[in-house]
Design a protein around this motif. Structure first.
Motif, PDB file in Angstrom:
ATOM      1  N   ALA A 165      -5.561  14.751 -75.554  1.00 13.58           N
ATOM      2  CA  ALA A 165      -5.218  13.915 -74.406  1.00 13.58           C
ATOM      3  C   ALA A 165      -6.418  13.128 -73.892  1.00 13.58           C
ATOM      4  N   ASP A 166      -7.539  13.829 -73.634  1.00 14.32           N
ATOM      5  CA  ASP A 166      -8.728  13.184 -73.080  1.00 14.32           C
ATOM      6  C   ASP A 166      -9.758  12.997 -74.184  1.00 14.32           C
ATOM      7  N   LYS A 167      -9.663  11.889 -74.893  1.00 14.72           N
ATOM      8  CA  LYS A 167     -10.550  11.661 -76.029  1.00 14.72           C
ATOM      9  C   LYS A 167     -11.949  11.232 -75.610  1.00 14.72           C
ATOM     10  N   GLU A 168     -12.103  10.730 -74.409  1.00 16.88           N
ATOM     11  CA  GLU A 168     -13.402  10.240 -73.955  1.00 16.88           C
ATOM     12  C   GLU A 168     -14.255  11.330 -73.325  1.00 16.88           C
ATOM     13  N   GLY A 169     -13.611  12.364 -72.795  1.00 24.45           N
ATOM     14  CA  GLY A 169     -14.369  13.359 -72.035  1.00 24.45           C
ATOM     15  C   GLY A 169     -14.549  14.685 -72.729  1.00 24.45           C
ATOM     16  N   THR A 170     -14.516  14.725 -74.064  1.00 16.63           N
ATOM     17  CA  THR A 170     -14.666  15.983 -74.785  1.00 16.63           C
ATOM     18  C   THR A 170     -15.884  15.948 -75.703  1.00 16.63           C
TER      19      THR A 170
END
Length: 341
Positions: A165-170
């Motif tokens: 879901a959160d590809k930028e914050g992992t």
């Protein structure tokens, strides 16, 4: 120096002037080194056809794209040297990729990664139990597991593809997209695993047992080697490598189709055989497997650069497998052609 060289398998002596090789010697040399000669010819031809082929960025890209295949091939090398096959690695890689992506959003990457490794190792342990302890045919078992694990993957995913879901914050993307000192992390993982597993195979008692079991299982058993345990451990090593490949694949795209590994078992086996591991067991090295992986990677890249469609790679892969098996058998008998029809 003798004026004539006796040719193995020939009656009497065969007139071979001093300084020249007999046909049997030439045949044996081509059987051992023929694939490397073919690779060099491929490289020269691709370089002439397209000057981008030897560009440093292209070379780095080929090695990076080959890392997933290479990591899987490292584990399969143990299985093949032990005298067995593993055709389930493609489906198992799909499973591990889907699982780690699904668990990433549910329990976080720090817990998802070890959970995925544990589940993949359980599959490897099950295959190892069937082949090692129950003495079932490895071809039949792993061919059946190929379909079974594929079905398990579809059941787990509900037939849907997976995305984070959160590809930028992992931070999870570091395994497939990161780099250290300008070297992509997938290449570093491949190199480190190759070095570690190469040492295990060449320098440890377990490695010697793998060669002994593959070379002559009956003699190894009478020598005190626990054959079943050795085969079982080889499949665990293979499963660990598949899980690592699944981690890289999931991290690289942060999403995946549930059939991402479908068909890769053929390429993995081709790379291992190209590296010199015998289908009969008892021979092969990790270093040569790495060479086999690179041969496949550069040949496929060269075919694309000269304008062939990607599906031509499947035909080339088939031809390479046939050539590798032929050279493997020829190396055993010392000549390229059998006199027996």
């Amino acid at each position: 120096m003798a004026d004539f060289i006796k040719e193995p398998g020939a009656r009497g002596t065969s007139p071979a002037p001093a300084g020249r090789f007999s046909r049997a010697e030439i045949g044996a040399f081509l059987a051992r080194q023929g694939i490397l000669i073919a690779f060099i010819l491929f490289m020269i031809g691709f370089t002439i056809a397209n000057d981008r082929f030897l560009d440093p960025d292209n070379i780095l890209g080929v090695v990076r794209s080959s890392a997933i295949l290479g990591v899987m091939a490292l584990g399969v090398t143990f299985v093949v040297i032990s005298g067995n096959l593993d055709l389930s690695v493609g489906s198992m890689m799909s499973f591990s990729t889907i699982v780690v992506l699904d668990l990433h959003d549910k329990i976080g990457p720090a817990m998802a990664i070890p959970a995925m490794f544990a589940m993949t190792l359980c599959l490897g342990a099950f295959i190892g139990f069937l082949v090692g302890y129950l003495k079932l045919n490895s071809l039949i078992v792993t061919l059946g597991m190929l379909s079974a694990i594929h079905g398990l993957t579809l059941t787990y995913s509900g037939g849907k593809n997976m995305d984070i879901a959160d590809k930028e914050g992992t931070w999870f993307s570091v395994f497939g997209q990161g780099s250290i000192a300008g070297i992509p992390v997938p290449i570093l993982i491949f190199a480190l695993m190759a070095a570690a597993l190469g040492m295990v195979l060449a320098r440890t008692p377990f490695g010697r047992k793998v060669y002994a079991v593959g070379g002559n299982g009956v003699a190894a058993t009478f020598s005190g080697v626990r054959r079943a345990r050795t085969v079982f451990m080889c499949y665990l090593v293979s499963a660990f490598c598949v899980a690592t490949a699944g981690l890289i694949q999931a991290s690289r795209s942060l999403g995946s189709q549930n059939t991402v590994g479908q068909g890769m078992e053929l390429e993995v086996l081709a790379a291992v055989i190209l590296g010199g591991a015998s289908l009969l067991g008892g021979s092969g090295t990790i270093f040569k497997t790495v060479i086999g992986v690179l041969i496949l990677g550069f040949i496929q890249n060269g075919l694309l650069l000269v304008g062939l469609q990607f599906y031509a790679q499947y035909v080339v892969t088939w031809v390479i497998i046939i050539l590798a098996v032929w050279l493997d058998i020829a190396a055993k008998r010392g000549k390229l052609w059998s006199p027996i029809a």
